[in-house]
Design an enzyme around this catalytic site. Structure first.
Site, PDB file in Angstrom:
ATOM      1  CG  HIS A  46      20.799 -56.225 -85.240  1.00 58.22           C
ATOM      2  ND1 HIS A  46      19.953 -55.675 -86.187  1.00 58.22           N
ATOM      3  CD2 HIS A  46      20.862 -55.317 -84.237  1.00 58.22           C
ATOM      4  CE1 HIS A  46      19.539 -54.503 -85.775  1.00 58.22           C
ATOM      5  NE2 HIS A  46      20.066 -54.252 -84.594  1.00 58.22           N
ATOM      6  CD  GLU A  49      19.521 -56.380 -80.075  1.00 54.83           C
ATOM      7  OE1 GLU A  49      18.960 -55.299 -79.806  1.00 54.83           O
ATOM      8  OE2 GLU A  49      20.618 -56.459 -80.657  1.00 54.83           O
ATOM      9  CG  HIS A  50      15.479 -55.619 -83.828  1.00 58.20           C
ATOM     10  ND1 HIS A  50      14.892 -54.453 -84.269  1.00 58.20           N
ATOM     11  CD2 HIS A  50      16.785 -55.307 -83.622  1.00 58.20           C
ATOM     12  CE1 HIS A  50      15.793 -53.488 -84.338  1.00 58.20           C
ATOM     13  NE2 HIS A  50      16.953 -53.993 -83.957  1.00 58.20           N
ATOM     14  CD  GLU A 126      18.989 -50.795 -85.925  1.00 55.39           C
ATOM     15  OE1 GLU A 126      19.854 -50.775 -85.021  1.00 55.39           O
ATOM     16  OE2 GLU A 126      18.127 -51.695 -86.018  1.00 55.39           O
TER      17      GLU A 126
END
Length: 422
Positions: A46, A49-50, A126
């Site tokens: 993840h 991905e960022h 987040e």
């Protein structure tokens, strides 16, 4: 009708022409996700991905954000337990731009130290936001309970402690290992020509090398548990369910019909019984998630704490009824039509078509046509549904996870006894 080409370096390219639309959706599916992470780097997929949106050798992060906006397109990405997807939707005339942008992100992202530190803080925020969203968080608690100690039980987003300590070297090492041609599927759907699109993708990817690591998986051994996390919320959010079926299981379409009847819509048994007839909840539904070698069946409800015991009792009543008495013919036909209608209506969307191509190839090594799916759904019988419910939804299989001001976990065990004896 779809087409498949595999390049010499094992990049797989799938296309599907939709001549009645003016758009095209292009997706890069990388065969990695949180399942393939050791606990010390949980969340790295993840995080990467960022980072692919934070700038390349040719583009700044602002350039990446602006280029598709400037032509009315969309650019996004998501990480799952077993794959990561980057995708763009544009007018057909801007396909070249979408391909150039996504391939630039795939090959040339810089991972600059200051960007990593900045994005580290973004992801931690987040995670905090996620912790403050109990109706989402409870699903992760449920999965981690059933798959305790297995990588499938890890949160996709990771934890604040791990993210805080992920170094640039670990990010780049994971990226170099998994972002290789041998682990990439490219899918495109819309107003496109297969040969033209394939040649354009080939020119970008055919010279790249790297087979990537073979997919290594251990089948999780499900554990039965009861986890009640106390939290000051207005509602109790609960997930109750069992291990499920993998995506290529021979009974997967029986499972989809069963799920639709039990909790898959406004006409489902759970919605009608618990919300419409008794007004105990605002939200109640069930779902089935499939992976390479296993699955998960879950029933979710959000409700006041004084209604939890009654709602759970009603849930098990419906489960017991299906296991003992099966379903009615009219329920079966309604569920079949609901599934078929939902499938065919969704195929009017280019993103859905693109996603189907990529995920089917990733999980099954083939694309199952909508016509084949409709035939498989049509063949589901009442007997098959009852047999699957008996096999999968036994009292010994159910796990419960809750968040909220409800701590009477002991009542769950007595309900299971009632389920056994009813």
């Amino acid at each position: 009708m779809f087409n498949l080409v595999t390049l010499d370096n094992n990049v797989q390219i799938l296309t599907e022409k939709m001549p009645h639309v003016r758009s095209v959706s292009l997706g890069f599916f990388i065969d990695t996700g949180s399942r393939y992470e050791v606990p010390e780097i949980n969340g790295v997929s993840h995080f990467i991905e960022h980072m692919l949106f934070k700038g390349t050798k040719q583009r700044t992060a602002k350039d990446i954000a602006e280029e598709l906006d400037a032509v009315g397109g969309q650019l996004n990405a998501f990480t799952t337990k077993e794959f990561t997807c980057y995708y763009a939707r544009v007018l057909d005339e801007h396909f070249d731009l979408a391909l150039d942008l996504l391939s630039d992100m795939f090959f040339n992202s810089k991972f600059e130290a200051q960007d990593i530190d900045r994005e580290r803080n973004v992801i931690i925020e987040e995670i905090k936001m996620y912790e403050d969203t109990p109706d989402e968080l409870v699903h992760d608690i449920f999965a981690s309970s059933i798959w305790s100690g297995h990588a499938l039980g890890q949160p996709i987003i990771g934890t604040a402690d791990v993210i805080s300590n992920l170094s640039r070297e670990k990010l780049i090492d994971y990226y170099n290992t998994h972002y290789t041609p041998g682990k990439l599927i490219i899918a495109a759907a819309g107003n496109i020509d297969h040969d033209i699109v394939t040649n354009k993708i080939r020119s970008v990817f055919e010279k790249s090398e790297g087979a990537g690591q073979a997919r290594i998986m251990t089948v999780p051994e499900p554990k039965r548990d009861v986890v009640c996390r106390s939290k000051e919320t207005e509602q109790v959010h609960l997930c109750v369910g069992t291990p499920g079926l993998c995506l290529d299981h021979e009974k997967i379409y029986v499972m989809q019909v069963l799920n639709t009847i039990l909790g898959g819509g406004l006409s489902s048994r759970l919605f009608q019984e618990i919300r419409e007839q008794r007004g105990l909840v605002y939200s109640v539904y069930s779902y089935h998630s499939s992976y390479h070698d296993t699955g998960l069946f879950c029933i979710y409800a959000g409700l006041s704490k004084q209604n939890v015991d009654q709602a759970l009792s009603l849930i098990f009543k419906q489960v017991k009824d299906i296991r003992q008495s099966g379903v009615k013919d009219e329920e079966l036909q309604r569920a079949k039509e609901q599934l078929k209608g939902g499938l065919l209506l969704s195929l009017e969307n280019v993103n859905t078509r693109m996603s189907r191509l990529g995920k089917s190839q990733l999980y099954l090594g083939k694309v199952v046509s909508p016509e084949d799916i409709v035939q498989k759904v049509n063949r589901v019988t009442v007997t098959q549904i009852q047999e699957l419910a008996r096999d999968m939804m036994s009292p010994e299989s159910f796990t419960l996870a809750t968040i909220g001001p409800w701590e009477n976990c002991g009542s769950f065990e007595s309900m299971l006894d009632d389920l056994r004896n009813r």
